[in-house]
Design a protein around this motif. Structure first.
Motif, PDB file in Angstrom:
ATOM      1  N   THR A   9    -100.632  -8.230  49.505  1.00  0.00           N
ATOM      2  CA  THR A   9     -99.338  -8.063  50.329  1.00  0.00           C
ATOM      3  C   THR A   9     -99.266  -9.369  50.925  1.00  0.00           C
ATOM      4  O   THR A   9     -99.651 -10.409  50.675  1.00  0.00           O
ATOM      5  N   ASP A  38     -97.110   0.814  56.650  1.00  0.00           N
ATOM      6  CA  ASP A  38     -95.895   0.932  56.916  1.00  0.00           C
ATOM      7  C   ASP A  38     -95.186   2.016  56.369  1.00  0.00           C
ATOM      8  O   ASP A  38     -95.843   2.585  55.204  1.00  0.00           O
ATOM      9  N   LYS A  74    -101.598  -5.059  59.243  1.00  0.00           N
ATOM     10  CA  LYS A  74    -100.588  -4.187  58.746  1.00  0.00           C
ATOM     11  C   LYS A  74    -100.109  -4.568  57.268  1.00  0.00           C
ATOM     12  O   LYS A  74     -99.850  -5.611  57.072  1.00  0.00           O
ATOM     13  N   LYS A  75     -99.868  -3.279  56.587  1.00  0.00           N
ATOM     14  CA  LYS A  75     -99.573  -3.554  55.099  1.00  0.00           C
ATOM     15  C   LYS A  75     -98.054  -3.137  54.982  1.00  0.00           C
ATOM     16  O   LYS A  75     -97.579  -2.016  55.636  1.00  0.00           O
ATOM     17  N   GLU A  76     -97.215  -3.973  54.405  1.00  0.00           N
ATOM     18  CA  GLU A  76     -95.855  -3.760  54.311  1.00  0.00           C
ATOM     19  C   GLU A  76     -95.469  -3.932  52.823  1.00  0.00           C
ATOM     20  O   GLU A  76     -96.200  -4.602  52.082  1.00  0.00           O
ATOM     21  N   TYR A 284     -89.752  -6.049  60.965  1.00  0.00           N
ATOM     22  CA  TYR A 284     -90.693  -6.375  59.845  1.00  0.00           C
ATOM     23  C   TYR A 284     -90.442  -8.080  59.640  1.00  0.00           C
ATOM     24  O   TYR A 284     -89.488  -8.108  58.998  1.00  0.00           O
TER      25      TYR A 284
END
Length: 510
Positions: A9, A38, A74-76, A284
């Motif tokens: 990511t 997310d 946090k993974k987006e 983001y």
């Protein structure tokens, strides 16, 4: 059954590896993803389910728990789709992989097609640094991924093809040839009539990476002069090119057919730009205009038309070469080492101090107009240029000015001297010098010290302005090929600062 697949990511502009842990249990069918996903990652459940079925595999009718580790990151974005699909097929016994370390990334369409994602360059760099030597990416991202040496890149156009490649059943398709990001034609200084003083100032600015503020009436050529600056800047080095490409990749601004940026970026945001769009951020966080101009030029036309609070975010990047965006869950630092070009009118109507046209603005209007630019921001400008109105003979003349290729040659020679001077440091041009470098490379003789002492007291200069005069003088000396800063070099540098006190550029300190 438990299976682990390494995905990737993007955090800011840096790549981060993510361990996709998939656990199947004999309970009622469900699909849960944990680990700070997310919305795009949570929605991957439906994309992966459809892609697996449409690729000829069976989707397990069990409870599926996916953990994205590290769980506090946090993974987006959709780049974890492929890793999720591979992990599910591996955990369900439909896929058997060798123990060779493999990182996978890519977005899945409902029919199993692999779509390109942003930030591939950053993610492949992170995989290489973690010891991975095999990376599977969408075929459209393969050329970009191959810019990272020391990693074998496998490109696939669909989920089924990707699985055939990693199991050795099929040879990977050829990677598309690497291309350079196309750039529009550049304006040439040879097309600019008159304004020889402004051209010289921009040559000095380009040679040392200095910031410039041009002031003059409407139609005097400020915007055209600024748009000619990229034509005299030296080309990007390989390291600078990869760094710039990395930022554009993380921002999702690389075209599908292009991989590497070879020309210095020229960014010219509209005056309605927000502070977040200029310095980076958002829900983001993404790189802003100051980071997209990294290693290039940021041009702010009609500077007082920008909101004052927006302009104030330029203080940190102009001083430090980076910008830090703090959010509740994380803090992001983006590189922002750019050359700032700005232009403005001396008053709202633009005719203040014009000998031919009388200004129609009141004193209050002029003061209000100028107060939009704070004193601390002006103090961070290196050169102040007064761009005068052209006379009829200059406008109607047929003779062309000096072409950009001649100016670019002198700029390139000056930059070569600076690269040799700063070979043992991370500095690339004179504008980036700190106090230590100024003491070593900007020593003055007795005559030079007397000139600067007189200018310091007469112009009421700040300590920052003192340092910036020395930097500009060092650049002027480099253009002359001199190892020492001579009085004439210092006098020219002071002249660019002295223009700040002219009727056109004199600012109300706020």
């Amino acid at each position: 059954m438990l299976a682990t697949v390494t995905g990737c990511t993007v955090v800011g502009i840096e790549g981060r590896l993510v361990d996709v842990e998939v656990y199947l249990s004999a309970q009622l069918p469900s699909f849960d993803i944990v680990g700070l996903p997310d919305t795009a990652v949570r929605e991957a459940r439906d994309r992966v389910r459809a892609a697996v079925k449409n690729s000829g595999f069976s989707f397990p009718q069990q409870r599926i728990i996916v953990n994205l580790a590290p769980a506090d990151l946090k993974k987006e974005g959709p780049q974890l789709d492929l890793a999720l699909a591979v992990g599910i097929l591996k955990a369900s016994g439909q896929l058997f992989l060798s123990e060779v370390p493999l990182a996978v990334l890519g977005e899945l369409a409902l029919d199993g097609t692999l779509r390109p994602v942003r930030g591939v360059l950053s993610m492949v760099m992170a995989a290489r640094e973690a010891g991975f030597r095999l990376v599977l990416v969408p075929l459209e991202n393969a050329a970009e991924a191959r810019l990272v040496g020391g990693v074998q890149v496998l490109g696939a156009s669909s989920l089924s093809e990707a699985l055939e490649i990693v199991t050795g059943e099929k040879e990977p398709p050829p990677v598309p040839q690497q291309k350079e990001n196309p750039a529009p034609p550049q304006a040439d200084f040879g097309q600019v009539k008159g304004q020889e003083g402004a051209k010289r100032a921009l040559e000095v600015a380009a040679a040392g990476g200095h910031s410039v503020l041009m002031c003059g009436p409407p139609g005097s050529g400020k915007t055209m002069l600024a748009r000619c600056v990229p034509s005299i800047l030296p080309p990007l080095s390989l390291e600078e090119s990869l760094e710039t490409t990395k930022i554009f990749s993380a921002a999702g601004l690389l075209k599908a057919a292009a991989t590497r940026i070879s020309r210095r970026p020229f960014r010219s945001p509209h005056h309605t730009v927000t502070a977040a769009a200029l310095c980076g951020g958002g829900r983001y966080p993404r790189p802003g205009e100051v980071s997209l101009a990294h290693n290039g030029v940021l041009f702010l036309d009609e500077l007082p038309e920008f909101r004052r609070e927006t302009l104030e975010v330029l203080r940190q990047p102009l001083e430090e070469g980076n910008v830090t965006v703090a959010r509740l869950q994380a803090t992001y630092t983006y590189p922002a080492n750019f050359m700032l070009l700005a232009s403005m009118n001396p008053c709202p109507c633009g005719m203040l101090s014009d000998p031919a046209v009388e200004c129609a603005c009141s004193e209050w209007q002029v003061r209000r107009y100028r107060q939009k630019i704070s004193g601390p921001l002006l103090d961070r400008m290196d050169l102040f240029v007064d761009v005068m109105r052209l006379c009829y003979d200059e406008v109607s003349g047929k003779g062309d000015g000096e072409p950009s290729k001649n100016i670019a040659r002198r700029v390139s020679q000056a930059r070569d001297l600076q690269r040799q001077r700063f070979a043992q440091s991370e500095i690339s041009c004179n504008a980036q010098m700190g106090t230590k470098e100024l003491q070593v490379f900007c020593q003055l003789d007795a005559a030079g010290r007397d000139i600067l002492r007189h200018a310091f007291s007469r112009l009421h200069l700040s300590a920052r302005a003192y340092d910036r005069i020395l930097k500009v003088a060092r650049t002027v000396a480099d253009l002359d090929g001199e190892t020492r800063i001579l009085p004439r070099h210092l006098a020219e540098a002071i002249g660019y600062r002295q223009a700040e006190t002219s009727p056109r550029l004199a600012m109300t300190r706020a």
